[in-house]
Design a protein around this motif. Structure first.
Motif, PDB file in Angstrom:
ATOM      1  N   SER A 191      53.265  -3.539  35.052  1.00 58.88           N
ATOM      2  CA  SER A 191      52.338  -2.759  34.248  1.00 58.88           C
ATOM      3  C   SER A 191      50.924  -3.277  34.442  1.00 58.88           C
ATOM      4  CB  SER A 191      52.724  -2.848  32.765  1.00 58.88           C
ATOM      5  OG  SER A 191      52.525  -4.165  32.289  1.00 58.88           O
ATOM      6  N   ARG A 192      49.945  -2.524  33.971  1.00 58.25           N
ATOM      7  CA  ARG A 192      48.562  -3.008  34.036  1.00 58.25           C
ATOM      8  C   ARG A 192      48.441  -4.318  33.280  1.00 58.25           C
ATOM      9  NH1 ARG A 192      48.068   2.539  33.255  1.00 58.25           N
ATOM     10  NH2 ARG A 192      46.871   3.671  34.846  1.00 58.25           N
ATOM     11  N   SER A 193      49.143  -4.419  32.141  1.00 59.44           N
ATOM     12  CA  SER A 193      49.103  -5.651  31.342  1.00 59.44           C
ATOM     13  C   SER A 193      49.656  -6.824  32.136  1.00 59.44           C
ATOM     14  CB  SER A 193      49.903  -5.458  30.049  1.00 59.44           C
ATOM     15  OG  SER A 193      49.902  -6.631  29.271  1.00 59.44           O
ATOM     16  N   ASN A 194      50.791  -6.617  32.849  1.00 58.99           N
ATOM     17  CA  ASN A 194      51.360  -7.674  33.689  1.00 58.99           C
ATOM     18  C   ASN A 194      50.357  -8.137  34.736  1.00 58.99           C
ATOM     19  OD1 ASN A 194      54.545  -5.949  33.823  1.00 58.99           O
ATOM     20  ND2 ASN A 194      53.906  -7.555  32.415  1.00 58.99           N
ATOM     21  N   LEU A 195      49.673  -7.179  35.364  1.00 57.51           N
ATOM     22  CA  LEU A 195      48.731  -7.504  36.436  1.00 57.51           C
ATOM     23  C   LEU A 195      47.490  -8.199  35.905  1.00 57.51           C
ATOM     24  CD1 LEU A 195      49.096  -4.220  38.500  1.00 57.51           C
ATOM     25  CD2 LEU A 195      49.887  -6.502  39.167  1.00 57.51           C
ATOM     26  N   LEU A 196      47.009  -7.775  34.739  1.00 60.93           N
ATOM     27  CA  LEU A 196      45.855  -8.444  34.132  1.00 60.93           C
ATOM     28  C   LEU A 196      46.194  -9.888  33.799  1.00 60.93           C
ATOM     29  CD1 LEU A 196      44.554  -5.594  31.814  1.00 60.93           C
ATOM     30  CD2 LEU A 196      43.244  -6.686  33.635  1.00 60.93           C
ATOM     31  N   ASP A 197      47.398 -10.112  33.270  1.00 67.99           N
ATOM     32  CA  ASP A 197      47.819 -11.483  32.962  1.00 67.99           C
ATOM     33  C   ASP A 197      47.942 -12.316  34.233  1.00 67.99           C
ATOM     34  OD1 ASP A 197      47.932 -11.128  30.221  1.00 67.99           O
ATOM     35  OD2 ASP A 197      50.035 -10.502  30.239  1.00 67.99           O
ATOM     36  N   ALA A 198      48.548 -11.736  35.267  1.00 66.37           N
ATOM     37  CA  ALA A 198      48.789 -12.474  36.505  1.00 66.37           C
ATOM     38  C   ALA A 198      47.500 -12.843  37.217  1.00 66.37           C
ATOM     39  CB  ALA A 198      49.678 -11.647  37.443  1.00 66.37           C
ATOM     40  N   THR A 199      46.473 -12.006  37.087  1.00 68.68           N
ATOM     41  CA  THR A 199      45.206 -12.271  37.767  1.00 68.68           C
ATOM     42  C   THR A 199      44.189 -12.925  36.854  1.00 68.68           C
ATOM     43  OG1 THR A 199      44.430 -10.020  37.263  1.00 68.68           O
ATOM     44  CG2 THR A 199      45.532 -10.367  39.367  1.00 68.68           C
ATOM     45  N   GLN A 200      44.585 -13.276  35.635  1.00 68.78           N
ATOM     46  CA  GLN A 200      43.706 -13.944  34.661  1.00 68.78           C
ATOM     47  C   GLN A 200      42.453 -13.128  34.395  1.00 68.78           C
ATOM     48  OE1 GLN A 200      42.958 -18.067  35.585  1.00 68.78           O
ATOM     49  NE2 GLN A 200      45.041 -18.433  36.220  1.00 68.78           N
ATOM     50  N   GLY A 201      42.594 -11.811  34.396  1.00 68.55           N
ATOM     51  CA  GLY A 201      41.427 -10.969  34.201  1.00 68.55           C
ATOM     52  C   GLY A 201      41.415 -10.228  32.886  1.00 68.55           C
ATOM     53  N   ARG A 202      42.305 -10.618  31.958  1.00 63.75           N
ATOM     54  CA  ARG A 202      42.379  -9.899  30.698  1.00 63.75           C
ATOM     55  C   ARG A 202      41.114 -10.118  29.887  1.00 63.75           C
ATOM     56  NH1 ARG A 202      46.128  -7.577  27.814  1.00 63.75           N
ATOM     57  NH2 ARG A 202      47.805  -8.237  29.202  1.00 63.75           N
ATOM     58  N   SER A 203      40.627  -9.063  29.243  1.00 60.84           N
ATOM     59  CA  SER A 203      39.459  -9.153  28.372  1.00 60.84           C
ATOM     60  C   SER A 203      39.738  -8.375  27.111  1.00 60.84           C
ATOM     61  CB  SER A 203      38.214  -8.581  29.062  1.00 60.84           C
ATOM     62  OG  SER A 203      38.313  -7.174  29.148  1.00 60.84           O
TER      63      SER A 203
ATOM     64  N   ARG B  61      41.468   1.239  33.084  1.00 62.39           N
ATOM     65  CA  ARG B  61      41.071   1.832  34.353  1.00 62.39           C
ATOM     66  C   ARG B  61      40.496   0.780  35.302  1.00 62.39           C
ATOM     67  NH1 ARG B  61      39.698   7.194  34.719  1.00 62.39           N
ATOM     68  NH2 ARG B  61      39.300   6.692  36.903  1.00 62.39           N
ATOM     69  N   SER B  62      40.045  -0.354  34.766  1.00 66.32           N
ATOM     70  CA  SER B  62      39.512  -1.402  35.629  1.00 66.32           C
ATOM     71  C   SER B  62      40.570  -1.887  36.608  1.00 66.32           C
ATOM     72  CB  SER B  62      38.976  -2.570  34.803  1.00 66.32           C
ATOM     73  OG  SER B  62      40.028  -3.218  34.100  1.00 66.32           O
ATOM     74  N   MET B  63      41.816  -2.004  36.156  1.00 62.45           N
ATOM     75  CA  MET B  63      42.887  -2.421  37.051  1.00 62.45           C
ATOM     76  C   MET B  63      43.167  -1.341  38.084  1.00 62.45           C
ATOM     77  SD  MET B  63      44.867  -4.629  38.216  1.00 62.45           S
ATOM     78  CE  MET B  63      44.538  -5.922  37.011  1.00 62.45           C
TER      79      MET B  63
END
Length: 237
Positions: free
Chosen positions: A179-191, A197-199
């Motif tokens: 999910s987008r959430s999984n990818l944000l966590d994995a890339t340390q890019g969560r804000s 849409r940023s992902m």
């Protein structure tokens, strides 16, 4: 070591606010009001990160980010008053590691810059290790330590730190829906900004580099309502 940030911003009040906020966190900021002086200083010394406004007296920040003046692996963050989804997607697609709109909360600005710097430093630290992270998939060989891709036809493609982190997240989980959430966590890019849409924009950038046809993606497929899946087999060396 002190973090050096270059700030390209023609609004003096905003420039002073950013300089003050970063100074409180032990960062050194060099502020520039014009694109020409920014590029001149960039040739003299490379900072740890760049903060770039889009509307400048002598140019457009998008052209700077999309051009060759900035080193590929140097993090760059857009700070601008242009807040439409289209502007954000374009900014991220052409290479920005994050997109922050004015007005902003200084504490959030600092937190997001730290997240970008963590990604970049992790990539550089990995590149400095003797053991290289090599993954083969499809027609590509990915050298994650060097942030590069080599195609079977000999083409070499350079990845930014954010693209490298995103590709690694997919390579570590082939055949699994992320999910987008999984990818944000994995890339340390969560804000804290609710802008998934940023992902999508980051994935679009990566697709343009690894897919035969980004509009008909085969390696990174969209699973509507769920996220994305990396379809190729991955062989680690």
């Amino acid at each position: 070591m002190t973090t050096l940030v270059y700030l390209l911003e023609d609004d003096l009040d905003i420039s002073r606010l950013i300089e003050r906020s970063l100074a409180q966190q032990g960062m050194t900021t060099r502020a520039f009001r014009r694109l020409a002086e920014f590029e001149r200083e960039l040739r003299r010394q490379t900072p740890d990160l760049c903060l770039i406004d889009l509307s400048l007296p002598d140019g457009d920040g998008l052209s700077l980010i999309n051009g060759n003046a900035l080193p590929d692996t140097m993090p760059r963050v857009i700070v601008t008053g242009r807040g439409s989804v289209t502007d954000k997607v374009v900014g991220l697609e052409i290479g920005a590691d994050d997109y922050i709109t004015k007005p902003f909360e200084p504490r959030e600005l600092v937190a997001r810059l730290r997240a970008v710097l963590r990604r970049s430093r992790r990539t550089r630290a990995t590149a400095g290790e003797s053991t290289r992270e090599i993954a083969m998939f499809g027609d590509w060989t990915a050298d994650l330590t060097a942030c590069t891709l080599i195609h079977t036809d000999g083409r070499k493609v350079t990845l930014s730190s954010s693209e490298n982190s995103l590709l690694e997240a997919f390579l570590r989980a082939p055949g699994r829906v992320l999910s987008r959430s999984n990818l944000l966590d994995a890339t340390q890019g969560r804000s804290n900004e609710p802008f998934d849409r940023s992902m999508d924009a980051r994935i679009c950038r990566l697709r343009r580099k690894i897919e035969k046809s980004p509009k008909d993606a085969e390696l990174i497929r969209t699973v509507y309502g769920a996220g994305y899946i990396f379809t190729a087999d991955v062989d680690w060396r």
